[in-house]
Scaffold this active site. Sequence first.
Site, PDB file in Angstrom:
ATOM      1  CG  ASP A  43     -79.466 111.705  92.130  1.00 51.60           C
ATOM      2  OD1 ASP A  43     -80.498 111.294  91.771  1.00 51.60           O
ATOM      3  OD2 ASP A  43     -78.317 111.000  92.065  1.00 51.60           O
ATOM      4  N   GLY A 117     -73.434 101.033  89.002  1.00 48.74           N
ATOM      5  CA  GLY A 117     -73.068 100.027  89.105  1.00 48.74           C
ATOM      6  C   GLY A 117     -72.653  98.304  90.125  1.00 48.74           C
ATOM      7  CG  ASN A 152     -76.343  99.216  95.348  1.00 48.14           C
ATOM      8  OD1 ASN A 152     -77.953  99.096  95.300  1.00 48.14           O
ATOM      9  ND2 ASN A 152     -75.991 100.120  94.334  1.00 48.14           N
ATOM     10  CB  ALA A 153     -74.896 101.287 101.313  1.00 47.48           C
ATOM     11  CB  ILE A 154     -77.139 103.582  96.859  1.00 52.36           C
ATOM     12  CG1 ILE A 154     -77.700 103.349  96.052  1.00 52.36           C
ATOM     13  CG2 ILE A 154     -75.886 103.544  96.437  1.00 52.36           C
ATOM     14  CD1 ILE A 154     -78.445 103.054  94.387  1.00 52.36           C
ATOM     15  CG  ASP A 155     -80.316 105.920  95.283  1.00 48.81           C
ATOM     16  OD1 ASP A 155     -79.327 107.122  95.546  1.00 48.81           O
ATOM     17  OD2 ASP A 155     -80.576 105.692  94.878  1.00 48.81           O
ATOM     18  CD1 TRP A 174     -77.996  93.962  91.406  1.00 45.20           C
ATOM     19  CD2 TRP A 174     -77.580  95.132  92.462  1.00 45.20           C
ATOM     20  NE1 TRP A 174     -77.032  94.133  90.929  1.00 45.20           N
ATOM     21  CE2 TRP A 174     -76.282  95.150  91.763  1.00 45.20           C
ATOM     22  CE3 TRP A 174     -77.414  96.053  93.784  1.00 45.20           C
ATOM     23  CZ2 TRP A 174     -75.140  96.089  91.631  1.00 45.20           C
ATOM     24  CZ3 TRP A 174     -76.281  96.760  93.425  1.00 45.20           C
ATOM     25  CH2 TRP A 174     -75.600  96.462  92.131  1.00 45.20           C
ATOM     26  CD  GLU A 210     -81.813 103.477  91.408  1.00 50.35           C
ATOM     27  OE1 GLU A 210     -80.186 102.594  91.612  1.00 50.35           O
ATOM     28  OE2 GLU A 210     -81.474 103.753  90.144  1.00 50.35           O
TER      29      GLU A 210
END
Length: 322
Positions: A43, A117, A152-155, A174, A210
């Site tokens: 990443d 996950g 989900n609160a990522i990236d 998701w 994502e």
Amino acid sequence: MSRTSRRTATLALPAAVLLALVPSAAQAYPNPGTVTGDTVVHDPTMIRTSAGRYLLYATGGGLGYKTSTDRIAFTAGSDAFTTKPSWWSSYASEAWAPDISYHGGKYLMYYAVSTFGSNKSAIGLAGSSTGLPGSWSDYGIVYTSTTSSDYNAIDPNLFVDDDGTWWLSFGSWWTGIKMIRIDPSTGKQLSTDTTRRSLAARPTGTKAVEAPYVVKRNGYYYLFASYDTCCAGTGSTYKVKVGRATSVTGPYYDKNGVAMTNNGGTPVLESHGRYIGPGGQSIMNDVDGDLIVYHYYDGNDNGTPKLGINLLNWSSGWPVAY
């Protein structure tokens, strides 16, 4: 062609010749440009300082750091944070997918804290006057998701529009890619606009999309995203796709007119040969054009994640890696 010779050619050749260097849709995806040294990465996000030094941060620990003076030879250094912020422990012990940019005389870095996950995740923000490891001040939590969230609160990825408005895209596996409005004075969500918008999703089949990254080129907004499965070594199926829109909040469509909220997306990079599961991408404008900076899993090295860098050609109205 090596990255050094390709960079020289990019600066020297006329547009007609440059077009000949760009692979057609029927040809294989390009191999990454040559990079050496400490190239194990996941990443990646990269920026070039005014002095010409490349600063690269990536997933892992307190956010792993590498640097280069020529965009070829990379050297690893200390993590961004000497001491991990205490609030991380509520979500995970390591940070993911940083996003570095420079605004108002300061380097900003958004990043995610989560376990694999889990949708109990948080996006944090830090600032630095130099962008170097150990210099980052943590500004705390920007946005969170919980175990009851359908995303989900990522990236995270910060995009600053021509009119000075700030936007943060993120997520999400998701239910796809989300976007919120950011207050430039704080770097946090704008209190007068708390709408969470959807930019890309896959309503049927696998939900996996994502790692958003938004840029504006030639009057269009382009949304890059990573699709399918990362983090499985040679079993990874990650790939990078793109769509474009006339508004930063969408709707984004691919080259065939399919909405990115309906599983659309024009391929930019996919697995080929030893280069498996390219993704986790960021886009960087450099002296010789736009770069796509990403990781892939090396099929010749037991699926070790490594740094990939390619130039992008926009002459068709769509980004083509070469």
